[in-house]
Design a protein around this motif. Sequence first.
Motif, PDB file in Angstrom:
ATOM      1  N   THR A  38       4.992  52.327  19.490  1.00 32.17           N
ATOM      2  CA  THR A  38       6.144  51.423  19.436  1.00 32.17           C
ATOM      3  C   THR A  38       7.362  52.108  20.041  1.00 32.17           C
ATOM      4  OG1 THR A  38       6.743  52.108  17.190  1.00 32.17           O
ATOM      5  CG2 THR A  38       5.288  50.218  17.387  1.00 32.17           C
ATOM      6  N   VAL A  39       8.122  51.295  20.749  1.00 28.94           N
ATOM      7  CA  VAL A  39       9.369  51.737  21.364  1.00 28.94           C
ATOM      8  C   VAL A  39      10.426  50.675  21.060  1.00 28.94           C
ATOM      9  CG1 VAL A  39       8.275  53.053  23.232  1.00 28.94           C
ATOM     10  CG2 VAL A  39       8.776  50.631  23.570  1.00 28.94           C
ATOM     11  N   GLN A  40      11.678  51.037  21.204  1.00 33.28           N
ATOM     12  CA  GLN A  40      12.735  50.060  20.961  1.00 33.28           C
ATOM     13  C   GLN A  40      12.703  48.955  22.007  1.00 33.28           C
ATOM     14  OE1 GLN A  40      16.615  51.716  20.351  1.00 33.28           O
ATOM     15  NE2 GLN A  40      17.607  49.729  20.243  1.00 33.28           N
ATOM     16  N   SER A  41      12.512  49.338  23.261  1.00 34.08           N
ATOM     17  CA  SER A  41      12.479  48.375  24.353  1.00 34.08           C
ATOM     18  C   SER A  41      11.434  48.821  25.378  1.00 34.08           C
ATOM     19  CB  SER A  41      13.855  48.306  25.026  1.00 34.08           C
ATOM     20  OG  SER A  41      13.769  47.589  26.234  1.00 34.08           O
ATOM     21  N   LEU A  42      10.713  47.862  25.926  1.00 33.16           N
ATOM     22  CA  LEU A  42       9.723  48.205  26.947  1.00 33.16           C
ATOM     23  C   LEU A  42      10.370  48.790  28.198  1.00 33.16           C
ATOM     24  CD1 LEU A  42       7.139  45.283  26.731  1.00 33.16           C
ATOM     25  CD2 LEU A  42       6.936  47.613  25.858  1.00 33.16           C
ATOM     26  N   HIS A  43      11.652  48.527  28.393  1.00 35.09           N
ATOM     27  CA  HIS A  43      12.361  49.111  29.537  1.00 35.09           C
ATOM     28  C   HIS A  43      12.428  50.639  29.427  1.00 35.09           C
ATOM     29  CE1 HIS A  43      13.438  45.204  31.068  1.00 35.09           C
ATOM     30  NE2 HIS A  43      13.900  44.868  29.877  1.00 35.09           N
ATOM     31  N   ASP A  44      12.285  51.151  28.207  1.00 36.89           N
ATOM     32  CA  ASP A  44      12.326  52.600  27.999  1.00 36.89           C
ATOM     33  C   ASP A  44      11.067  53.304  28.499  1.00 36.89           C
ATOM     34  OD1 ASP A  44      14.737  52.141  26.729  1.00 36.89           O
ATOM     35  OD2 ASP A  44      13.870  52.189  24.712  1.00 36.89           O
ATOM     36  N   ILE A  45      10.037  52.536  28.823  1.00 35.76           N
ATOM     37  CA  ILE A  45       8.764  53.120  29.216  1.00 35.76           C
ATOM     38  C   ILE A  45       8.854  53.859  30.542  1.00 35.76           C
ATOM     39  CG2 ILE A  45       6.374  52.554  29.849  1.00 35.76           C
ATOM     40  CD1 ILE A  45       7.154  52.512  26.857  1.00 35.76           C
ATOM     41  N   THR A  46       9.764  53.460  31.383  1.00 35.65           N
ATOM     42  CA  THR A  46       9.900  54.123  32.678  1.00 35.65           C
ATOM     43  C   THR A  46      10.052  55.627  32.507  1.00 35.65           C
ATOM     44  OG1 THR A  46      10.963  52.143  33.513  1.00 35.65           O
ATOM     45  CG2 THR A  46      11.198  54.129  34.837  1.00 35.65           C
ATOM     46  N   SER A  47      10.731  56.028  31.448  1.00 35.80           N
ATOM     47  CA  SER A  47      10.914  57.466  31.231  1.00 35.80           C
ATOM     48  C   SER A  47       9.612  58.147  30.806  1.00 35.80           C
ATOM     49  CB  SER A  47      12.006  57.715  30.185  1.00 35.80           C
ATOM     50  OG  SER A  47      11.607  57.225  28.918  1.00 35.80           O
ATOM     51  N   LEU A  48       8.644  57.386  30.307  1.00 35.62           N
ATOM     52  CA  LEU A  48       7.337  57.970  29.968  1.00 35.62           C
ATOM     53  C   LEU A  48       6.434  58.057  31.190  1.00 35.62           C
ATOM     54  CD1 LEU A  48       6.255  56.290  26.619  1.00 35.62           C
ATOM     55  CD2 LEU A  48       7.019  58.622  26.977  1.00 35.62           C
ATOM     56  N   ASP A  49       6.561  57.079  32.062  1.00 36.50           N
ATOM     57  CA  ASP A  49       5.716  57.017  33.256  1.00 36.50           C
ATOM     58  C   ASP A  49       5.945  58.256  34.127  1.00 36.50           C
ATOM     59  OD1 ASP A  49       4.408  54.665  32.841  1.00 36.50           O
ATOM     60  OD2 ASP A  49       5.641  53.481  34.176  1.00 36.50           O
TER      61      ASP A  49
END
Length: 173
Positions: free
Chosen positions: A61-72
């Motif tokens: 879980t993340v606060q926002s899916l937009h935050d995923i870019t930093s994981l990619d």
Amino acid sequence: MLKQPQPFIQLQSSDDFKPNFDRIQQLLVDLLDTPVKDVHHIGGTKQTRYATEPIVDVLVTVQSLHDITSLDEKRLNYHRIYRLHHDYKKKVMMAQFQDMVTLKQIARLHIVEENNQMLYDYLTVDTLLTNDIAVIQSFDTFKTDILQTVQSVNEYENQKQQWFLQLLKNHKK
């Protein structure tokens, strides 16, 4: 490249895949500026009640899916975890591969936003597949049956998704 789902296994202990889950959980939590809020081991590799593919499913879980870019990009790619680019709605899927030739998955990350219906649906399905004997037996039979007819991993995953949606619909009645 895998054309069919990986052969099913029947776990003898729920600890069989726990070390791999623990490594992934630690990796996600320890990343610099991680957007990860919570990590759950879900699916067949956390229990011994039905046959499963040898793939660790991780609900993130993340606060926002937009935050995923930093994981990619590079941070997870170094660990052979890559984003799967399909038409997923309101979630991001990533997979850890054993190698890049066969594309054999060893882990899947199901990334959803915290406090939304998809998170609660995942947790509901996981609870039912952990505790409800009738649901467990039905799912085991379903998976075994479709394995005989599917022509691809994609078709197998789509049929499983439809089964989960029907389970949720029936459960909410």
